[in-house]
Structures are given as C-alpha cells and as structure tokens.
Design an enzyme around this catalytic site. Structure first.
Site, PDB file in Angstrom:
ATOM      1  CB  CYS A   4      -0.901  -0.022   1.235  1.00 32.57           C
ATOM      2  SG  CYS A   4      -1.724   1.541   1.555  1.00 32.57           S
ATOM      3  CG  ASP A  30      -2.763  15.388  -2.833  1.00 34.06           C
ATOM      4  OD1 ASP A  30      -3.702  14.664  -2.468  1.00 34.06           O
ATOM      5  OD2 ASP A  30      -2.248  15.335  -3.970  1.00 34.06           O
ATOM      6  CG  HIS A  46      -4.358  -0.781   5.082  1.00 32.32           C
ATOM      7  ND1 HIS A  46      -3.812  -0.074   4.038  1.00 32.32           N
ATOM      8  CD2 HIS A  46      -5.385  -1.505   4.556  1.00 32.32           C
ATOM      9  CE1 HIS A  46      -4.473  -0.367   2.925  1.00 32.32           C
ATOM     10  NE2 HIS A  46      -5.424  -1.233   3.219  1.00 32.32           N
ATOM     11  CG  ASN A  87     -12.751  11.058  -3.084  1.00 33.61           C
ATOM     12  OD1 ASN A  87     -13.804  11.700  -3.071  1.00 33.61           O
ATOM     13  ND2 ASN A  87     -11.606  11.594  -3.496  1.00 33.61           N
ATOM     14  CG  HIS A  98      -3.906   3.803   3.872  1.00 39.14           C
ATOM     15  ND1 HIS A  98      -2.939   2.992   4.442  1.00 39.14           N
ATOM     16  CD2 HIS A  98      -4.284   4.677   4.843  1.00 39.14           C
ATOM     17  CE1 HIS A  98      -2.758   3.362   5.711  1.00 39.14           C
ATOM     18  NE2 HIS A  98      -3.558   4.393   5.970  1.00 39.14           N
ATOM     19  CG  HIS A 100      -6.813   9.279   1.340  1.00 40.45           C
ATOM     20  ND1 HIS A 100      -6.944   8.022   0.797  1.00 40.45           N
ATOM     21  CD2 HIS A 100      -7.170  10.148   0.353  1.00 40.45           C
ATOM     22  CE1 HIS A 100      -7.363   8.121  -0.443  1.00 40.45           C
ATOM     23  NE2 HIS A 100      -7.521   9.413  -0.746  1.00 40.45           N
ATOM     24  CG  HIS A 102      -8.550  14.633  -0.276  1.00 41.60           C
ATOM     25  ND1 HIS A 102      -7.571  14.713  -1.260  1.00 41.60           N
ATOM     26  CD2 HIS A 102      -9.123  13.406  -0.428  1.00 41.60           C
ATOM     27  CE1 HIS A 102      -7.571  13.583  -1.959  1.00 41.60           C
ATOM     28  NE2 HIS A 102      -8.497  12.790  -1.485  1.00 41.60           N
TER      29      HIS A 102
HETATM   30  P1  AMP Z   1      -8.099   9.872  -3.797  1.00 38.91           P
HETATM   31  O1  AMP Z   1      -8.327  10.186  -5.242  1.00 38.91           O
HETATM   32  O2  AMP Z   1      -9.152  10.391  -2.860  1.00 38.91           O
HETATM   33  O3  AMP Z   1      -7.809   8.392  -3.585  1.00 38.91           O
HETATM   34  O4  AMP Z   1      -6.802  10.687  -3.384  1.00 38.91           O
HETATM   35  C1  AMP Z   1      -5.496  10.208  -3.502  1.00 38.91           C
HETATM   36  C2  AMP Z   1      -4.604  11.403  -3.392  1.00 38.91           C
HETATM   37  O5  AMP Z   1      -3.293  10.950  -3.142  1.00 38.91           O
HETATM   38  C3  AMP Z   1      -4.552  12.264  -4.662  1.00 38.91           C
HETATM   39  O6  AMP Z   1      -4.987  13.584  -4.364  1.00 38.91           O
HETATM   40  C4  AMP Z   1      -3.078  12.200  -5.073  1.00 38.91           C
HETATM   41  O7  AMP Z   1      -2.602  13.422  -5.589  1.00 38.91           O
HETATM   42  C5  AMP Z   1      -2.403  11.832  -3.759  1.00 38.91           C
HETATM   43  N1  AMP Z   1      -1.126  11.157  -3.891  1.00 38.91           N
HETATM   44  C6  AMP Z   1      -0.830  10.095  -4.697  1.00 38.91           C
HETATM   45  N2  AMP Z   1       0.454   9.709  -4.507  1.00 38.91           N
HETATM   46  C7  AMP Z   1       0.974  10.546  -3.569  1.00 38.91           C
HETATM   47  C8  AMP Z   1       2.251  10.665  -2.951  1.00 38.91           C
HETATM   48  N3  AMP Z   1       3.272   9.847  -3.260  1.00 38.91           N
HETATM   49  N4  AMP Z   1       2.443  11.658  -2.046  1.00 38.91           N
HETATM   50  C9  AMP Z   1       1.427  12.498  -1.729  1.00 38.91           C
HETATM   51  N5  AMP Z   1       0.189  12.423  -2.260  1.00 38.91           N
HETATM   52  C10 AMP Z   1      -0.034  11.459  -3.171  1.00 38.91           C
HETATM   53 ZN    ZN Z   2      -2.198   1.203   3.760  1.00 37.05          ZN
END
Ligand code: AMP
Ligand code: ZN
Length: 114
Positions: A4, A30, A46, A87, A98, A100, A102
C-alpha cells in the site's frame, strides 16, 4: 499492508512532506494539490476506505478529526475555513486504497461537489 502506497509513506519508505503526526495519524502534503492548502490525513492503521470503519474504530476516528483540526491550525486555515473530503470507491474517484481525508483550504470553494 505491504503493498500500500500510504502504508509505505507512513513507514518512511516513500518520501513525503510531513505536516503533522501523532501515535494514530500521519498528515502530509498532497503531491498534486488542488488548493493552496491540500493535506492528506491518514490513520497509521490500514483501512481500505471509510466503508471499513465500524463502531470499534471510534478512537481512531476521533484521533483523525483531532489531527484534521491540528492540520487546519498549522496551515493557517482554521479561521478562514476548509473542506474535508474522503472518497470511497470507484464512482467517488478513490485512487489510493488506504483511508485518507483531504484537507483543502486557502481558497473560496463553490457549492458544487462535481
Ligand atoms: P483519492 O483520489 O481520494 O484516492 O486521493 C489520492 C490522493 O493521493 C490524490 O490527491 C493524489 O494526488 C495523492 N497522492 C498520490 N500519490 C501521492 C504521494 N506519493 N504523495 C502524496 N500524495 C499522493
Ligand atoms: Zn495502507
């Protein structure tokens, strides 16, 4: 979870810009910000998404929202306001499996949720 992305970020195996951390949560910028402030707040444990949360996870949820408030304070949007989004699944556009949250701020949002 070994495969993950966010578990790897929490473990420090993949670099991130840390904003806040405590025993239960990790918060980082982000990589593709949608607003001047765009921080992801994730539980260290997780969960694939909010769908997996149950009453047994009350303490973690409380810690997540404490973390969100702390992130808002640290990034200077506590008073001006901010949006908190999580989301769940395909139609919501979840790309990282995982849980999260925003935290978006530093701009005026419309009422349109897209
Ligand atoms: P979601 O679309 O709600 O699953 O959001 C995933 C978020 O993770 C997106 O806004 C991506 O820009 C962000 N993201 C993906 N990879 C990374 C990373 N390595 N570091 C920081 N943010 C990331
Ligand atoms: Zn995870």
């Amino acid at each position: 979870m070994s495969d993950c992305l966010f578990c790897k970020i929490i473990a420090g195996e993949i670099p991130s810009k840390r904003v806040y951390e405590n025993e239960f949560v990790y918060a980082f910028e982000d990589i593709a910000p949608c607003a001047p402030v765009h921080v992801l707040v994730v539980p260290k444990k997780h969960f694939a998404s909010a769908k997996e949360l149950t009453g047994a996870d009350a303490e973690i949820l409380s810690e997540i929202f404490k973390g969100i408030n702390e992130v808002a304070r640290l990034t200077g949007v506590s008073e001006s306001g901010y949006r908190v989004v999580t989301n769940v699944g395909r139609d919501a556009g979840q790309t990282v499996l995982h849980l999260h949250f925003h935290v978006l701020g530093g701009k005026l949002f419309g009422a349109d949720f897209g």
